[in-house]
Design a protein around this motif. Sequence first.
Motif, short mmCIF file in Angstrom:
data_model
loop_
_atom_site.label_atom_id
_atom_site.label_comp_id
_atom_site.label_asym_id
_atom_site.label_seq_id
_atom_site.Cartn_x
_atom_site.Cartn_y
_atom_site.Cartn_z
N TYR A 99 -1.65 -1.76 -2.39
CA TYR A 99 -0.97 -0.94 -3.40
C TYR A 99 0.04 -1.78 -4.17
N GLY A 100 0.74 -2.64 -3.46
CA GLY A 100 1.73 -3.50 -4.11
C GLY A 100 1.10 -4.41 -5.14
N LYS A 101 -0.15 -4.82 -4.89
CA LYS A 101 -0.87 -5.70 -5.83
C LYS A 101 -1.65 -4.91 -6.87
N GLY A 102 -1.68 -3.60 -6.73
CA GLY A 102 -2.47 -2.79 -7.66
C GLY A 102 -3.96 -2.98 -7.48
N ASP A 122 6.30 8.54 3.36
CA ASP A 122 5.70 8.13 4.63
C ASP A 122 4.45 7.26 4.51
N MET A 123 4.03 6.94 3.31
CA MET A 123 2.70 6.36 3.12
C MET A 123 2.63 4.85 3.23
N TYR A 124 3.75 4.17 3.02
CA TYR A 124 3.69 2.71 2.91
C TYR A 124 4.64 2.05 3.90
N ILE A 125 4.08 1.19 4.73
CA ILE A 125 4.84 0.51 5.77
C ILE A 125 5.92 -0.38 5.14
N GLY A 126 7.12 -0.25 5.67
CA GLY A 126 8.23 -1.07 5.19
C GLY A 126 8.89 -0.53 3.94
N LYS A 127 8.45 0.63 3.45
CA LYS A 127 8.97 1.14 2.18
C LYS A 127 9.82 2.41 2.34
N GLY A 128 9.29 3.41 3.04
CA GLY A 128 9.91 4.73 3.04
C GLY A 128 11.32 4.77 3.58
N ASN A 129 11.51 4.28 4.81
CA ASN A 129 12.84 4.32 5.40
C ASN A 129 13.82 3.44 4.63
N THR A 130 13.31 2.33 4.12
CA THR A 130 14.14 1.44 3.30
C THR A 130 14.62 2.15 2.04
N SER A 145 -4.50 12.55 14.92
CA SER A 145 -5.04 11.34 14.30
C SER A 145 -3.96 10.56 13.55
N TRP A 146 -4.13 9.25 13.53
CA TRP A 146 -3.28 8.40 12.68
C TRP A 146 -4.05 7.14 12.31
N ALA A 147 -3.61 6.49 11.26
CA ALA A 147 -4.25 5.24 10.83
C ALA A 147 -3.66 4.07 11.62
N PRO A 148 -4.46 3.03 11.88
CA PRO A 148 -3.94 1.86 12.59
C PRO A 148 -2.78 1.20 11.83
N PHE A 149 -1.82 0.72 12.58
CA PHE A 149 -0.67 0.04 11.98
C PHE A 149 -1.11 -1.11 11.08
N ALA A 150 -2.04 -1.93 11.57
CA ALA A 150 -2.51 -3.08 10.79
C ALA A 150 -3.14 -2.63 9.47
N ALA A 151 -3.88 -1.52 9.51
CA ALA A 151 -4.53 -1.00 8.30
C ALA A 151 -3.49 -0.46 7.32
N MET A 152 -2.46 0.19 7.84
CA MET A 152 -1.40 0.72 6.97
C MET A 152 -0.63 -0.42 6.31
N GLU A 153 -0.44 -1.51 7.05
CA GLU A 153 0.19 -2.70 6.45
C GLU A 153 -0.68 -3.25 5.32
N LYS A 154 -1.98 -3.32 5.58
CA LYS A 154 -2.91 -3.84 4.57
C LYS A 154 -2.93 -2.94 3.34
N ARG A 155 -2.93 -1.62 3.55
CA ARG A 155 -2.93 -0.70 2.43
C ARG A 155 -1.67 -0.85 1.59
#
Length: 401
Positions: free
Chosen positions: A287-290, A126-134, A273-283
């Motif tokens: 992570y992808g860039k290390g 659940d941590m990374y946008i565009g990754k988990g469900n894929t 509470s939840w993190a902003p969508f834009a921030a989760m995309e940035k995170r």
Amino acid sequence: MANINFDAILADLKKLEFSNMYMNDFLLTWEKSVDELKATFAVADALRNLRERNISTKIFDSGLGISLFRDNSTRTRFSFASACNLLGLEVQDLDEGKSQIAHGETVKETANMISFMADVIGIRDDMYIGKGNTYMRNVSSYVREGKKDGNLEQIPTLVNLQCDIDHPTQAMADALHLVHEFGGIENLKGKKIAMTWAYSPSYGKPLSVPQGIIGLMTRFGMDVVLAHPKGYEVMPEVEAVAAANAKASGGSFKKVNTMAEAFEDADIVYPKSWAPFAAMEKRTDLYGKGDFDGIKALEKELLAQNANHKDWECTEELMAKTKNGKALYMHCLPADITGESCKEGEVAKSVFDRYRVPLYKEAGFKPYIIAAMMFLAKVKDPVATLKALEAQGKDRLFNAF
């Protein structure tokens, strides 16, 4: 639950069309029809009814339920294990750090290697946008390919235990809790539920709980309000799903930017509470860039941003604004409780303490919801099988006296 008429549950189940659930996965609630959602609720109630009457619900003599948790978990982890055990499966946790994944094993290879005698795979990613469900869909595709190629004797059912988009087991458990609280799914129509952001002293909570709630509760004709400070948006595509669902069900979906407006005359409140969508995309990108320095900087920035909204707390004053001052308070747990688990948090201690028992009941539906998802995927005729389990009457707990 034992006071619910078992035959009535089965009679209602028989009226529903849910054949497409057989040999299928459970990934997003909005991919399921309303009949399929109702069937999941019915089977969950039936399984609980049998267990509370000390009747075994084991439909498997052997087999594995594989759990893969890429994020920390208490309730969902133990709910998945309980669900597998309820149906007769043994649980095997896949620890990626102890597997060959750390040495470059591909997703395709892992999916096949863990599935030789697996009937169910539960994944939390659940941590990374565009990754988990894929990732989940890739695993599902690879095990189906493995069956087609003759490598696997069966296709394991994949259950989404939380991804970047949805938390279907949580949302479905929450919905079944509401069904019981309000005396039937038909009684949810017209009820107002406030899904609101709330302050937390921690950073990076997933979006999938608020998205799961707005994506599911709009299916039942409810008036769903999403509230958050500006800058804390969820995925726009999930908002679009909620709006379309509300239109189809005769309910409503709207967004507001104050907790007070969301709580006004609400029947149910869900401050989380939840993190902003834009921030989760940035995170996800960092992570992808290390870029771990970038991640630390983002975390610091988001904690400071959160601190600007400490007034977003579920207080007694806000609860007084709800329907007759008695709205049902809900949370997926663990909550950030002001004065107990943290100095300042999502909910006042007095509010949380008053609803502690209903909250635990809410959580208690999850093992049965997960078991129902598995059951409907594995059993071709659920009504006949549930009847046979009751007729067999095998004691879950043997007692000679």
